[in-house]
Write a protein that holds these residues in place. Structure first.
Motif, short mmCIF file in Angstrom:
data_model
loop_
_atom_site.label_atom_id
_atom_site.label_comp_id
_atom_site.label_asym_id
_atom_site.label_seq_id
_atom_site.Cartn_x
_atom_site.Cartn_y
_atom_site.Cartn_z
N SER A 150 0.83 -1.20 0.00
CA SER A 150 0.00 0.00 0.00
C SER A 150 0.87 1.25 0.00
CB SER A 150 -0.93 0.00 1.21
OG SER A 150 -0.18 -0.07 2.41
N ASN A 151 0.25 2.38 -0.33
CA ASN A 151 0.93 3.68 -0.38
C ASN A 151 2.08 3.70 -1.38
OD1 ASN A 151 -0.72 4.93 1.68
ND2 ASN A 151 0.37 3.64 3.15
N PHE A 152 1.93 2.92 -2.47
CA PHE A 152 2.87 2.94 -3.59
C PHE A 152 4.28 2.52 -3.17
CE2 PHE A 152 -0.06 6.68 -3.75
CZ PHE A 152 -1.04 6.05 -4.51
N SER A 179 -1.56 -1.48 -4.42
CA SER A 179 -1.86 -0.08 -4.73
C SER A 179 -1.45 0.20 -6.17
CB SER A 179 -1.14 0.86 -3.76
OG SER A 179 0.27 0.68 -3.80
N LYS A 181 -0.85 3.50 -9.28
CA LYS A 181 -0.81 4.88 -9.73
C LYS A 181 -1.38 4.95 -11.14
CE LYS A 181 2.77 7.10 -6.96
NZ LYS A 181 3.98 7.94 -6.98
N ASP A 209 -4.92 7.66 -8.80
CA ASP A 209 -4.06 6.94 -7.86
C ASP A 209 -4.88 6.40 -6.69
OD1 ASP A 209 -2.08 7.84 -9.51
OD2 ASP A 209 -1.13 9.18 -8.06
N THR A 210 -4.57 5.18 -6.30
CA THR A 210 -5.27 4.55 -5.18
C THR A 210 -4.24 3.89 -4.29
OG1 THR A 210 -7.20 4.13 -6.60
CG2 THR A 210 -7.04 2.87 -4.55
N ASN A 211 -4.09 4.40 -3.06
CA ASN A 211 -3.02 3.91 -2.19
C ASN A 211 -3.31 2.55 -1.56
OD1 ASN A 211 -4.87 4.58 -0.24
ND2 ASN A 211 -3.68 6.26 0.62
N ARG A 212 -4.56 2.10 -1.70
CA ARG A 212 -4.90 0.74 -1.30
C ARG A 212 -6.14 0.31 -2.06
NH1 ARG A 212 -3.35 -2.92 2.32
NH2 ARG A 212 -4.83 -4.49 3.02
#
Length: 322
Positions: A150-152, A179, A181, A209-212
């Motif tokens: 998660s969080n790239f 995750s 981008k 973008d989706t961090n999770r």
């Protein structure tokens, strides 16, 4: 060397800065790009690389590259080494080697060619690294990047427009994407299973973008990536009322790709895609085959009961190229 090049590209595109990284026989300080932006088909990247010399002041390179429609339209390379100087010979020569315009999925092949070019002079090699960064940024802006954490964070892999299944997840691995981008003008369909094989709620479209990822698509094994400036289209070859008929579908090379479309047709294992995803060949015999494609359709060739075959694009009438 490949590993260090990837570290340099990651530092320039994602950060943070990496120092004293040895690539092409020299040590560099690679800073995160000041500008990495996409506006329609235009991609701009601007940043700095330092030539790190322990007993002297560092030399600095400032670069700016602008791509439009796959072509490198603008390049600015300034090297500060005891005063400003414009060094562009290597970049100019390299453009001819690259053969622009190029599709994003050819960037790795082009990068490999650049890496094998021999010189050793730091002013040439620093330009080579800047061009590699620019190409990687161009690819990043025309694809989605998946991360295993998660969080790239974690291992990452960039996917340009196309359809990908577990066997294509060479870096991130099956069921490990957490995750993603998604640059402007891109979108991706993320699924736990191939569409049509799982529950409908096990697929979701992401356009930012989706961090999770959402829980219902955790355990990703299928991605369909699309560039909204070059949207995909559905081609159906309907042989429901026909006897056995062979077909060949061709996309103009460099303009896009073609993939099987299991949602709108019953494509069998014997129906194959060739020529770097630009040609599909198969047979219909009382059923339908379907494909998703981008770019420009070159032609559809039919052999057999052609009178009773219906070929449509996005539900429209038979294309003139048949």
């Amino acid at each position: 060397m490949k590993q260090n090049i990837n570290k340099a590209l990651h530092a320039a595109i994602d950060g943070p800065e990496i120092q004293r990284l040895k690539v092409y026989g020299h040590h560099w300080n690679v800073k995160p790009a000041n500008i990495l932006r996409r506006e329609g088909s235009k991609v701009t990247i601007e940043g700095q690389i330092d030539h790190s010399v322990l007993v002297m002041n560092d030399d600095h390179l400032f670069y700016k590259f602008v791509f439009e429609n796959g072509e490198l339209k603008k390049r600015e390379i300034n090297i500060e080494a005891g005063g400003w100087s414009q060094i562009a010979e290597f970049i100019t020569d390299s453009i001819e080697v690259l053969g622009f315009p190029v599709p994003p999925d050819k960037i790795e092949e082009i990068g490999d060619k650049l890496d094998t070019m021999q010189n050793g002079e730091w002013k040439v090699d620093i330009q080579r690294l800047a061009l590699r960064i620019a190409l990687a940024a161009y690819k990043r802006m025309h694809g989605i990047t998946a991360y295993t954490k998660s969080n790239f964070k974690g291992t990452s892999q960039t996917f340009t427009p196309g359809v990908y299944e577990a066997d294509d997840f060479w870096t991130v691995g099956n069921d490990r994407i957490t995750s993603i981008k998604v640059p402007p003008r891109m979108k991706v369909l993320v699924c736990r299973h191939r569409p049509g094989e799982g529950k409908p709620e096990e697929c979701k479209v992401y356009t930012k973008d989706t961090n999770r990822l959402d829980r219902e698509v955790m355990g990703v094994s299928y991605l369909s990536v699309e560039d909204r400036d070059n949207p995909s289209r559905a081609l159906v070859i309907d042989g429901t009322e026909a006897m056995r008929t062979e077909y060949v579908v061709e996309i103009i090379e460099g303009s896009g790709w073609i993939r099987k479309n299991v949602r709108q047709g019953s494509v069998q294992a014997s129906d194959k895609i060739f020529n770097d995803w630009t040609t599909a060949r198969g047979v219909v015999d009382g059923g339908k085959d379907a494909y998703t494609f981008t770019g420009k359709l070159k032609k559809v060739t039919l052999t057999g009961d052609k009178k009773n075959i219906v070929v449509s694009i996005d539900g429209g009438p038979k294309p003139a190229l048949v």
